[in-house]
Each structure stands twice: as structure tokens, then as C-alpha cells.
Design a protein around this motif. Structure first.
Motif, PDB file in Angstrom:
ATOM      1  N   LEU A   1      -0.227 -16.999 -29.823  1.00 55.58           N
ATOM      2  CA  LEU A   1      -1.628 -16.666 -30.053  1.00 55.58           C
ATOM      3  C   LEU A   1      -2.002 -15.474 -29.175  1.00 55.58           C
ATOM      4  O   LEU A   1      -1.466 -15.315 -28.080  1.00 55.58           O
ATOM      5  CB  LEU A   1      -2.531 -17.854 -29.714  1.00 55.58           C
ATOM      6  N   ILE A   2      -2.910 -14.660 -29.647  1.00 57.19           N
ATOM      7  CA  ILE A   2      -3.361 -13.498 -28.876  1.00 57.19           C
ATOM      8  C   ILE A   2      -4.546 -13.917 -28.019  1.00 57.19           C
ATOM      9  O   ILE A   2      -5.594 -14.290 -28.549  1.00 57.19           O
ATOM     10  CB  ILE A   2      -3.762 -12.340 -29.803  1.00 57.19           C
ATOM     11  N   PRO A   3      -4.391 -13.886 -26.682  1.00 54.35           N
ATOM     12  CA  PRO A   3      -5.485 -14.343 -25.824  1.00 54.35           C
ATOM     13  C   PRO A   3      -6.693 -13.429 -25.912  1.00 54.35           C
ATOM     14  O   PRO A   3      -6.577 -12.232 -26.170  1.00 54.35           O
ATOM     15  CB  PRO A   3      -4.871 -14.310 -24.418  1.00 54.35           C
ATOM     16  N   SER A   4      -7.839 -14.009 -25.694  1.00 51.91           N
ATOM     17  CA  SER A   4      -9.077 -13.240 -25.689  1.00 51.91           C
ATOM     18  C   SER A   4      -9.103 -12.309 -24.482  1.00 51.91           C
ATOM     19  O   SER A   4      -8.679 -12.676 -23.386  1.00 51.91           O
ATOM     20  CB  SER A   4     -10.275 -14.196 -25.642  1.00 51.91           C
ATOM     21  N   GLU A   5      -9.611 -11.104 -24.692  1.00 53.24           N
ATOM     22  CA  GLU A   5      -9.725 -10.149 -23.592  1.00 53.24           C
ATOM     23  C   GLU A   5     -10.848 -10.528 -22.636  1.00 53.24           C
ATOM     24  O   GLU A   5     -10.881 -10.090 -21.500  1.00 53.24           O
ATOM     25  CB  GLU A   5      -9.980  -8.749 -24.149  1.00 53.24           C
ATOM     26  N   GLY A   6     -11.767 -11.348 -23.097  1.00 55.87           N
ATOM     27  CA  GLY A   6     -12.903 -11.735 -22.264  1.00 55.87           C
ATOM     28  C   GLY A   6     -14.002 -10.691 -22.344  1.00 55.87           C
ATOM     29  O   GLY A   6     -13.765  -9.506 -22.576  1.00 55.87           O
ATOM     30  N   GLU A   7     -15.212 -11.144 -22.161  1.00 47.60           N
ATOM     31  CA  GLU A   7     -16.370 -10.258 -22.250  1.00 47.60           C
ATOM     32  C   GLU A   7     -16.550  -9.504 -20.939  1.00 47.60           C
ATOM     33  O   GLU A   7     -16.460 -10.085 -19.859  1.00 47.60           O
ATOM     34  CB  GLU A   7     -17.619 -11.096 -22.554  1.00 47.60           C
ATOM     35  N   ARG A   8     -16.779  -8.211 -21.017  1.00 44.93           N
ATOM     36  CA  ARG A   8     -16.980  -7.389 -19.837  1.00 44.93           C
ATOM     37  C   ARG A   8     -18.397  -6.822 -19.821  1.00 44.93           C
ATOM     38  O   ARG A   8     -19.004  -6.590 -20.863  1.00 44.93           O
ATOM     39  CB  ARG A   8     -15.986  -6.227 -19.823  1.00 44.93           C
ATOM     40  N   LEU A   9     -18.897  -6.622 -18.619  1.00 46.19           N
ATOM     41  CA  LEU A   9     -20.193  -5.992 -18.456  1.00 46.19           C
ATOM     42  C   LEU A   9     -20.089  -4.500 -18.747  1.00 46.19           C
ATOM     43  O   LEU A   9     -19.019  -3.904 -18.598  1.00 46.19           O
ATOM     44  CB  LEU A   9     -20.694  -6.184 -17.031  1.00 46.19           C
TER      45      LEU A   9
END
Length: 254
Positions: A148-156
Motif C-alpha cells: 500500500l502507498i502510505p499517506s504523505e500526511g497533511e502539511r501546513l
């Protein structure tokens, strides 16, 4: 930023015991309580606020997520918990002797405005923590094994963000008006219970939980199988040793 809706029970059963790992450092930096008042901003399920009460502080919690407050009231009925969120807290200027935000400024949309708000409601001391290193590798490895491709996560946005280091944290707090914040780094090993970690994923806690919630049924089965495989390899005596580091800051504006 991360959506914590409905995660109170899952958080209490998993990451709450990790996040309270800063309690000793915060208590040491704030000094003897002597009956002083303290506000714990983003108090979650109340475990840190309870540590302050046990140490002699007159502690109040402030938490915007209803299921977090529900757990706090059930498990720590001695603690007052108010509904409120940064960057606009429902308290008067200088209402508390000390104000603490434990792993909160790394989640808010405007860290500097939020750090300034902590300062506003404090009459004396402010303290805050952020993660500088956490074992996100665990969930990345789970994703790798599950293909699975992990989420990059939300950045400010760049103008709102700050470097998640001791020096970067100090600079951000200085921008927010904290006078000469003392910032240090602590590292500890969290001995995690694998079933509790899995409950956090199923319960939607943090980035891994939100990633899991967004998967289809096949993806969830793959994620679960990979999690079991990683835990089987990494566990010692049935528990996962995970090393964490945090920057801990305190300042006074007397």
C-alpha cells in the motif's frame, strides 16, 4: 489537520499512555505546584491533567473533541474539563498560573497564533511539547508489506509551518511572543501493546488510523495482515519497544 472526531476511547486505550511520557519533564520545568492553577490545553482523555492533580496542581482541562471529554469525565471525574480549542480559548487574560499544551502545537493550523494564545491566558508560565521523532517507520513498514502507498500526511503552508526540531520549535515560540523559551529534547521508549495499537488504527487515531479508515475492504485485510507480521517480528515479550523523542519548552513572562 488531523480529524480526531470519535477517537476518544481508541486514543485512551493506546496513545494516551505514550503522550503522558512527558509528564515528568513538564512537572520538573514548571516547579513546585504550591496550590497554583494550571490549564492543560488539548487535554484529550485527561491522563496528563490527572498527573498534574496528583502532583498538587489545581488543574483544568480544555478539549474540543466530545468523545475525548467523555472519557476524561468517566476516568478522571476530579478534573474540570472545558470545551475549547486553539487559537481562541474560552478563558480570560492571565486566568491560570501555568498553561500547558502537550503535543498540540504540532497539530494546529496556526502554531504561532496558538502559542500566543497560550501566553495570553497564563499569568506566569507556559509550556508546550512537540514530537521531534516518532516511530512512523512502523506504519510505513506495515504499508510496504501490504503493498500500500502510505499517506504523505497533511502539511501546513510554508508561512505557517516550522522546523520540528529543538531549535525550530524555539524560533517558532519566539515568533509567537514567548520570551527566551527554554527548550530541551527528551527521548524514551514506549513499550506498546500491539492490540491497543491496532485498536488505534481501527479507531481512526492519528495519520495511520485515518489512512486505514480510507482503505477498501481488501486494503484493510492487507494492512491488518502486515501489521500482525511486523508485530510478530518486532515484539519483545509480547510488546513493541518504540523509541520517541520530543522537544519540551517552558517560558515565563512575569
Amino acid at each position: 489537520m488531523k480529524d480526531w472526531a470519535g477517537t476518544g476511547r481508541a486514543y485512551a486505550d493506546s496513545y494516551a499512555s505514550l503522550c503522558v511520557g512527558t509528564a515528568g519533564a513538564l512537572l520538573g520545568m514548571l516547579g513546585a505546584p504550591a496550590g497554583r492553577s494550571l490549564l492543560d490545553v488539548g487535554s484529550g482523555t485527561g491522563l496528563l491533567a490527572a498527573s498534574f492533580v496528583d502532583a498538587g496542581w489545581d488543574a483544568t482541562g480544555c478539549e474540543p473533541e466530545p468523545t475525548m471529554r467523555e472519557v476524561a469525565l468517566q476516568e478522571h471525574p476530579e478534573i474540570r474539563v472545558r470545551d475549547g480549542a486553539l487559537p481562541s480559548l474560552p478563558f480570560a487574560d492571565a486566568e491560570f498560573d501555568a498553561v500547558v499544551a502537550n503535543f498540540v502545537l504540532n497539530h494546529v493550523a496556526d502554531p504561532r497564533a496558538s502559542a500566543g494564545e497560550l501566553l495570553r491566558v497564563s499569568a506566569d508560565l507556559v509550556a508546550a511539547t512537540i514530537w521531534t521523532s516518532s516511530p512512523s517507520w512502523l506504519w510505513r513498514e506495515v504499508c510496504d508489506r501490504a503493498a500500500l502507498i502510505p499517506s504523505e500526511g497533511e502539511r501546513l503552508p510554508p508561512e505557517k509551518d516550522f522546523e520540528r526540531t529543538v531549535d525550530g520549535f524555539a524560533r517558532m515560540l519566539g515568533d509567537a511572543g514567548w520570551t527566551s523559551p527554554q527548550v530541551s529534547e527528551i527521548t524514551w521508549t514506549w513499550s506498546a501493546d500491539a492490540p491497543a495499537l491496532w485498536a488505534s488504527a481501527e479507531g481512526g487515531v492519528g495519520g495511520a488510523g485515518q489512512f486505514y479508515r480510507a482503505l477498501d475492504d481488501a486494503g484493510r485485510r492487507s494492512f491488518r495482515a502486515a501489521f500482525i507480521s511486523v508485530c510478530d517480528e518486532r515484539s519483545i515479550a509480547g510488546r513493541l519497544p518504540l523509541v520517541h523523542s520530543a522537544a519540551v519548552a517552558v517560558a515565563s513572562h512575569r
